[in-house]
Design a protein around this motif. Sequence first.
Motif, mmCIF file in Angstrom:
data_model
loop_
_atom_site.group_PDB
_atom_site.id
_atom_site.type_symbol
_atom_site.label_atom_id
_atom_site.label_comp_id
_atom_site.label_asym_id
_atom_site.label_seq_id
_atom_site.Cartn_x
_atom_site.Cartn_y
_atom_site.Cartn_z
ATOM 1 N N CYS A 91 0.495 -1.737 0.089
ATOM 2 C CA CYS A 91 -0.460 -0.098 0.558
ATOM 3 C C CYS A 91 0.731 0.850 0.148
ATOM 4 O O CYS A 91 0.023 2.522 -0.036
ATOM 5 C CB CYS A 91 -0.741 0.338 0.912
ATOM 6 N N GLY A 92 2.182 0.907 -0.775
ATOM 7 C CA GLY A 92 3.628 2.277 -0.451
ATOM 8 C C GLY A 92 3.612 2.769 0.879
ATOM 9 O O GLY A 92 4.152 1.833 1.666
ATOM 10 N N HIS A 93 4.346 3.561 1.458
ATOM 11 C CA HIS A 93 4.713 4.463 2.600
ATOM 12 C C HIS A 93 4.069 3.653 3.757
ATOM 13 O O HIS A 93 2.516 3.975 3.216
ATOM 14 C CB HIS A 93 5.127 5.827 2.696
ATOM 15 N N ALA A 94 4.401 2.980 4.468
ATOM 16 C CA ALA A 94 2.928 2.748 5.591
ATOM 17 C C ALA A 94 3.814 3.565 6.878
ATOM 18 O O ALA A 94 4.822 3.857 7.530
ATOM 19 C CB ALA A 94 4.136 1.507 6.240
ATOM 20 N N VAL A 95 2.417 3.880 7.679
ATOM 21 C CA VAL A 95 2.835 4.933 8.678
ATOM 22 C C VAL A 95 2.473 4.337 10.072
ATOM 23 O O VAL A 95 3.372 4.287 10.969
ATOM 24 C CB VAL A 95 1.539 6.743 8.678
ATOM 25 N N ASN A 96 1.700 3.670 10.227
ATOM 26 C CA ASN A 96 1.033 2.751 10.991
ATOM 27 C C ASN A 96 0.937 1.367 10.279
ATOM 28 O O ASN A 96 -0.003 1.150 10.504
ATOM 29 C CB ASN A 96 -0.141 3.234 11.647
ATOM 30 N N PRO A 97 1.696 0.354 10.288
ATOM 31 C CA PRO A 97 1.789 -1.327 10.266
ATOM 32 C C PRO A 97 0.362 -2.068 11.139
ATOM 33 O O PRO A 97 0.195 -2.431 10.259
ATOM 34 C CB PRO A 97 2.959 -1.690 10.804
ATOM 35 N N GLY A 98 0.505 -1.554 12.149
ATOM 36 C CA GLY A 98 -0.728 -2.395 12.989
ATOM 37 C C GLY A 98 -2.309 -1.318 12.334
ATOM 38 O O GLY A 98 -3.013 -2.433 11.883
ATOM 39 N N VAL A 105 -6.302 -5.839 6.828
ATOM 40 C CA VAL A 105 -5.873 -6.779 5.694
ATOM 41 C C VAL A 105 -7.106 -7.768 6.778
ATOM 42 O O VAL A 105 -7.941 -8.608 6.082
ATOM 43 C CB VAL A 105 -4.879 -6.908 5.962
ATOM 44 N N GLU A 106 -6.832 -8.123 7.814
ATOM 45 C CA GLU A 106 -7.505 -9.009 8.757
ATOM 46 C C GLU A 106 -9.222 -8.477 8.668
ATOM 47 O O GLU A 106 -9.713 -10.022 8.155
ATOM 48 C CB GLU A 106 -7.121 -9.248 10.073
ATOM 49 N N GLY A 107 -8.606 -7.338 9.127
ATOM 50 C CA GLY A 107 -10.645 -7.694 9.048
ATOM 51 C C GLY A 107 -11.198 -7.769 7.649
ATOM 52 O O GLY A 107 -12.239 -7.996 7.331
ATOM 53 N N CYS A 133 -3.663 -15.157 13.709
ATOM 54 C CA CYS A 133 -2.801 -14.854 12.770
ATOM 55 C C CYS A 133 -1.266 -14.578 13.016
ATOM 56 O O CYS A 133 -1.073 -14.636 14.356
ATOM 57 C CB CYS A 133 -3.588 -13.260 12.328
ATOM 58 N N ARG A 134 -0.762 -14.766 12.295
ATOM 59 C CA ARG A 134 0.698 -14.194 12.453
ATOM 60 C C ARG A 134 1.159 -13.767 11.123
ATOM 61 O O ARG A 134 1.330 -13.730 10.127
ATOM 62 C CB ARG A 134 1.818 -15.964 11.808
ATOM 63 N N ARG A 135 1.852 -12.219 11.233
ATOM 64 C CA ARG A 135 2.347 -11.589 10.923
ATOM 65 C C ARG A 135 3.459 -11.534 10.279
ATOM 66 O O ARG A 135 4.760 -11.545 11.117
ATOM 67 C CB ARG A 135 1.943 -9.973 10.988
ATOM 68 N N TRP A 136 3.859 -11.313 9.062
ATOM 69 C CA TRP A 136 4.914 -11.199 8.539
ATOM 70 C C TRP A 136 5.672 -9.966 7.969
ATOM 71 O O TRP A 136 4.885 -9.120 6.320
ATOM 72 C CB TRP A 136 5.664 -12.932 7.857
#
Length: 237
Positions: free
Chosen positions: A180-187, A193-195, A232-235
């Motif tokens: 999605c380009g530049h990530a300000v808040n990865p969380g 995405v999960e939602g 969920c497991r994030r990478w």
Amino acid sequence: MCKLAAGIDAAGNLVGLHARVSGQSINAFVAPLTVADGKDRRQLQGWWAEPGDAQLGYTVPNLLIEYAMRNTHVPVGPWRGVNTNQNGVYMECFIDEVARAAGADPLDFRRRLMAKHPKHLAVLDAAAAHAGWGKPLPAGRHRGIAQFMGYGSYSAAVAEVSVSARGEIEVHRMVLALDCGHAVNPGQIAAQVEGSVAFGLTAALYGEITIDKGRATELNFHTYRSSGWRRCRRWRP
């Protein structure tokens, strides 16, 4: 609704694709000034030719995409996203059908169409790699793959599913990739995405609004069946 048709040559290459969408226009209700000459370009989000907000990730020699606006007296509005929801389902389910008709692996078939779309291809490859595409699965379990772009974000997914003898579907695993380009808040991105997975599974498995005596019986989320996201497991690359 959408009607799709494709042409495949003797080598199994996609040489022609025709998609015709018909349905209500959200903009006709909420932003009528954006609808010009009876045309709502936003209805074809995800299928645009030019780069930017919602570009189709496939290059097809002969391509025709159409939209026939059919508005009723019932107003419509956004459903998590707008237009990309159904357009992604239409296109990716059909691309799987075309790949099967061509006798090709769904991932390999897509990759051949995406050489000129490196960002689309990168998320597709990432999802496939982390999902172990091509590796054996337990008996009765199957993988599906898809990619799409909307709202300036490139996305891809791999699902592992099984179908019981009674026709019941179980989703064992979902692997998602997003640029999605530049990530300000990865969380916040991960939460989106999960939602989206929960909403997508809800729509695919039980999404329905029922009407009783002229009123919707699903009043809000407390009376609407939805799919949960258990673990969920994030990478990150």
